[in-house]
Design an enzyme around this catalytic site. Structure first.
Site, mmCIF file in Angstrom:
data_model
loop_
_atom_site.group_PDB
_atom_site.id
_atom_site.type_symbol
_atom_site.label_atom_id
_atom_site.label_comp_id
_atom_site.label_asym_id
_atom_site.label_seq_id
_atom_site.Cartn_x
_atom_site.Cartn_y
_atom_site.Cartn_z
ATOM 1 N NE ARG A 255 -12.091 -5.502 8.519
ATOM 2 C CZ ARG A 255 -13.206 -4.853 8.178
ATOM 3 N NH1 ARG A 255 -13.531 -3.733 8.808
ATOM 4 N NH2 ARG A 255 -14.005 -5.315 7.243
ATOM 5 C CD GLU A 284 -13.789 -6.096 15.504
ATOM 6 O OE1 GLU A 284 -14.668 -6.602 14.795
ATOM 7 O OE2 GLU A 284 -13.255 -5.016 15.244
ATOM 8 C CG HIS A 302 -16.558 -3.778 13.511
ATOM 9 N ND1 HIS A 302 -15.578 -4.673 13.140
ATOM 10 C CD2 HIS A 302 -16.865 -3.101 12.377
ATOM 11 C CE1 HIS A 302 -15.306 -4.531 11.854
ATOM 12 N NE2 HIS A 302 -16.097 -3.590 11.370
#
Ligand SMILES: O=CC(=O)O
Length: 339
Positions: A255, A284, A302
């Site tokens: 993360r 993000e 991602h």
């Protein structure tokens, strides 16, 4: 004369309304990627809070007694104490994500709510991408691709050489399912693997570092594979990056917020670390714009967990978990705290 509505007269929609409800706060990305029908079941009915005009709390209060389960699909829709308080009948949170940072785990435990995550379904894909990012950073794959496309090979000559993967010391941060898959792959590439985890793992012989700074000081590539928690937020900070050093590279498929991103940008700009391969970011989908000009940084939006194959496995696991819960059977991928 009145007409008795027997079960067989019910429309499909009415039948669905009678099924136990599984609430969703946002559409799981997998719905659009492989089709919502892959998640269909005749044992439960999805209730989509995001399709309602009602504010979320009002929507949940209206259905509170028929909602038995939550299907969570990661940030930015937290499953927190405020939500759980409105849903007294919920007994399980099933998530389509590998990470659980969007779920208030202690509150679930307090309420006796079980949790099932994506288990092993993504591990191979995420590990593949971690290794892909590492090879790309070391061997400058994306950067030399850009160089060739821009016609610079013919105009300016050869692109600077990359560095060899085999023989590198790879430090894995978080030796769970994913970290272990990364370790196996890097071992096969001839790397020397060591790791940091909450606890030393009795089942592996890789050197263990209790202190992540010490791990960084003893490796050439640091691969972040752990989950995000209060404990791991900004765990990769200035001291760790300095310990990794000028020749060191970092890969993050965990993360974004596990790394202090501002500090990493600074270290990259000042040449205090050699490069980075990043699938995850702190904010993000916003990515620090400084990265765009850095040829030693490889960026990925991602996507590590997502291939059609793993999403198909995910749909079977999600449906299997929800059906198991509703039939009082053991969950297929129950998350237990000691994992
Ligand atoms: O990053 C994706 C996930 O946690 O599933």
């Amino acid at each position: 004369m009145g007409v008795n509505n027997t079960d067989s007269d019910k429309t499909q929609e009415e039948e669905q309304q009678d099924l136990p409800k599984v609430v969703l706060f946002r559409p799981p990305p997998a719905f659009s990627l492989i089709g919502e029908e892959s998640f269909a079941s005749n044992k439960f009915h999805f209730l989509k809070a995001y399709d309602s005009h009602l504010p979320l709390d009002q929507f949940l209060s209206t259905h509170s007694h028929s909602i038995k389960a939550i299907l969570s699909s990661g940030d930015p829709a937290p499953v927190n104490a405020d939500i759980l308080q409105l849903l007294p009948e919920v007994g399980v949170v099933v998530t389509t994500s590998a990470g659980l940072n969007q779920i208030d785990i202690p509150e679930c435990r307090r309420r006796g709510i079980k949790i099932a995550n994506a288990g092993y379904v993504y591990s191979a894909d995420v590990a593949d991408l971690a290794v892909g990012l590492l090879i790309d950073v070391l061997r400058k794959v994306s950067a030399s691709d850009r160089y060739v496309r821009q016609g610079l090979w013919a105009a300016k000559g050869n692109y600077p050489l990359g560095s060899k993967l085999s023989g590198k010391r790879a430090g894995i941060v978080g030796l769970g399912n994913i970290g272990y898959e990364v370790a196996k792959r890097l071992e096969a590439f001839g790397c020397f693997v060591s790791y940091n985890s909450r606890k030393k793992k009795p089942c592996v012989s890789y050197p263990f570092y209790h202190d992540v700074c010490e791990l960084a000081a003893n490796c050439d590539a640091l691969i972040i594979c752990c989950g995000l928690s209060d404990e791991t937020r900004h765990m990769i900070k200035k001291q760790v990056l300095s310990a990794l050093g000028k020749e060191g590279v970092i890969v993050n498929i965990g993360r974004g917020a596990i790394i202090d991103e501002k500090e990493m940008v600074r270290c990259l700009m000042q040449g205090e670390i050699a490069g980075a391969g990043l699938d995850v970011f702190e904010n993000e989908p916003n990515v620090p714009k400084e990265f765009f000009a850095m040829d030693n940084v490889v960026l990925s939006p991602h996507r590590a967990v997502r291939t059609p194959e793993s999403l198909k496995d995910l749909s079977e696991l999600v449906v299997g978990n929800l059906e198991a819960f509703l039939s009082n059977k053991p969950l297929l991928s129950e998350y237990v705290d000691s994992e």
